[in-house]
Design an enzyme around this catalytic site. Structure first.
Site, PDB file in Angstrom:
ATOM      1  N   ASP A   1       0.749  -1.245   0.031  1.00 51.19           N
ATOM      2  CA  ASP A   1      -0.184   0.347  -0.568  1.00 51.19           C
ATOM      3  C   ASP A   1       0.694   0.981  -0.148  1.00 51.19           C
ATOM      4  O   ASP A   1       1.354   1.883   1.000  1.00 51.19           O
ATOM      5  CB  ASP A   1      -0.621   0.145   1.281  1.00 51.19           C
ATOM      6  CG  ASP A   1      -1.924   1.364   1.742  1.00 51.19           C
ATOM      7  OD1 ASP A   1      -1.734   1.722   0.185  1.00 51.19           O
ATOM      8  OD2 ASP A   1      -3.140   1.657   2.262  1.00 51.19           O
TER       9      ASP A   1
ATOM     10  N   ASN B   1       1.601   5.494 -10.384  1.00 47.01           N
ATOM     11  CA  ASN B   1       0.187   5.193 -11.164  1.00 47.01           C
ATOM     12  C   ASN B   1      -0.747   4.964 -10.422  1.00 47.01           C
ATOM     13  O   ASN B   1      -1.567   4.788 -10.886  1.00 47.01           O
ATOM     14  CB  ASN B   1       0.615   3.836 -12.167  1.00 47.01           C
ATOM     15  CG  ASN B   1      -0.841   3.321 -13.277  1.00 47.01           C
ATOM     16  OD1 ASN B   1      -0.783   4.264 -13.991  1.00 47.01           O
ATOM     17  ND2 ASN B   1      -1.764   2.190 -12.546  1.00 47.01           N
TER      18      ASN B   1
ATOM     19  N   TYR C   1     -10.699  15.253  -6.768  1.00 53.77           N
ATOM     20  CA  TYR C   1      -9.543  13.707  -7.232  1.00 53.77           C
ATOM     21  C   TYR C   1      -8.968  15.347  -8.159  1.00 53.77           C
ATOM     22  O   TYR C   1      -7.594  15.095  -8.318  1.00 53.77           O
ATOM     23  CB  TYR C   1     -11.443  13.370  -8.386  1.00 53.77           C
ATOM     24  CG  TYR C   1      -9.875  12.878  -9.409  1.00 53.77           C
ATOM     25  CD1 TYR C   1      -9.164  11.597  -9.070  1.00 53.77           C
ATOM     26  CD2 TYR C   1      -9.985  13.097 -10.231  1.00 53.77           C
ATOM     27  CE1 TYR C   1      -8.741  11.428 -10.020  1.00 53.77           C
ATOM     28  CE2 TYR C   1      -9.558  12.609 -11.608  1.00 53.77           C
ATOM     29  CZ  TYR C   1      -8.960  11.606 -11.519  1.00 53.77           C
ATOM     30  OH  TYR C   1      -8.607  10.716 -12.292  1.00 53.77           O
TER      31      TYR C   1
ATOM     32  N   LYS D   1      -4.945  15.942  -8.454  1.00 49.88           N
ATOM     33  CA  LYS D   1      -4.272  15.676  -9.343  1.00 49.88           C
ATOM     34  C   LYS D   1      -3.624  17.190 -10.210  1.00 49.88           C
ATOM     35  O   LYS D   1      -2.336  17.140 -10.874  1.00 49.88           O
ATOM     36  CB  LYS D   1      -4.589  15.168 -10.700  1.00 49.88           C
ATOM     37  CG  LYS D   1      -5.334  13.897 -10.880  1.00 49.88           C
ATOM     38  CD  LYS D   1      -4.782  12.962 -10.780  1.00 49.88           C
ATOM     39  CE  LYS D   1      -4.589  11.178 -10.415  1.00 49.88           C
ATOM     40  NZ  LYS D   1      -4.266  10.732 -10.836  1.00 49.88           N
TER      41      LYS D   1
END
Length: 255
Positions: A64, A91, A157, A161
């Site tokens: 993790d 990723n 989110y 990013k």
């Protein structure tokens, strides 16, 4: 063509989707691939598939990567087995729950930031330490179209990013004179389970999304993987802190 023969490559989040295909493609190009994922069953399948496909070696390490302790163990194992790391593809990420900001919970913020940002920070810190000792290396962070534009009801989110690109750019400048390149890829809508979760499995929502993409289709994981192989190659030697947009033109028209 074995253009990555002799290279040690780490791909996180490699149990499925973009990560899985990226790991497979690096192996097909001659690399020894370390497959990393918190899903032990699917991660082991990816590594086994790489070996069955003809690769001499592939290691699966369950981890993790949002856990500092587990990341330390991951890189200790890589160091013990291979003694170096040439390429890393960070990723790992989650889509997060869809809701306006005033309805979002702090726990959800912590969960998304841990997966989409903290995990990459923790991995990059160790990757850079190994690569600095060697005087070379490439790190590729998987961002998103949401790193450049905003999506209503996906504020956490989107923020994660955007921040990932800032981390990428700063690390790139810190390490450009050390023989290490740090770049990012911003995929658009990719035909993966994650996108299906994002749309709630609603075909109408999916088709509405596709209608806004200039090329008229979703991206395929193999197309993102090929972008990663390009960035990791000597053909991208002048790309420092830059982002490869692989979104079918979506970010150019999305308001």
């Amino acid at each position: 063509m074995n253009r990555f023969e002799g290279k040690i490559v780490l791909v996180t989040g490699a149990a499925e989707g973009i990560g899985r295909i990226t790991a497979i493609e690096f192996a097909r190009a001659g690399a020894t691939v370390v497959v990393c994922d918190r899903n032990g069953e699917l991660g082991a399948v990816t590594s086994a598939e790489i070996v069955a496909d003809g690769s001499i070696d592939s290691t699966f390490i369950q981890c993790d990567v949002s856990s500092e302790e587990q990341v330390a163990c991951l890189f200790a194992e890589i160091g013990k087995r291979y003694g170096r790391l040439d390429i890393a593809v960070n990723n790992v990420g989650v889509e997060g729950e869809l809701a306006p900001i005033h309805k979002q919970k702090a726990l959800e913020f912590d969960r998304v930031i841990a997966s989409n940002l903290k995990s990459t920070f923790l991995c990059m810190r160790e990757e850079l330490r190994i690569m600095q000792d060697a005087g070379s290396g490439v790190i590729i962070n998987i961002a998103s179209i949401a790193a450049h534009i905003a999506f209503p009801n996906a504020s956490i989110y989107t923020a994660s990013k955007h921040a990932l690109l800032g981390l990428t750019k700063a690390a790139a400048l810190e390490n450009a004179d050390k023989g290490i390149r740090v770049c990012a890829i911003s995929p658009g809508a990719v035909d993966t389970d994650m996108t299906n979760r994002f749309t709630g499995g609603d075909e109408a929502i999916k088709q509405s999304m596709i209608a806004g993409i200039p090329i008229g289709r979703m991206c395929q994981p193999i197309e993102i993987a090929r972008g990663a192989l390009f960035l990791a190659s000597d053909d991208a030697a002048l790309m420092i802190g830059q982002t490869l947009h692989l979104d079918g033109g979506w970010a150019n028209v999305k308001p």
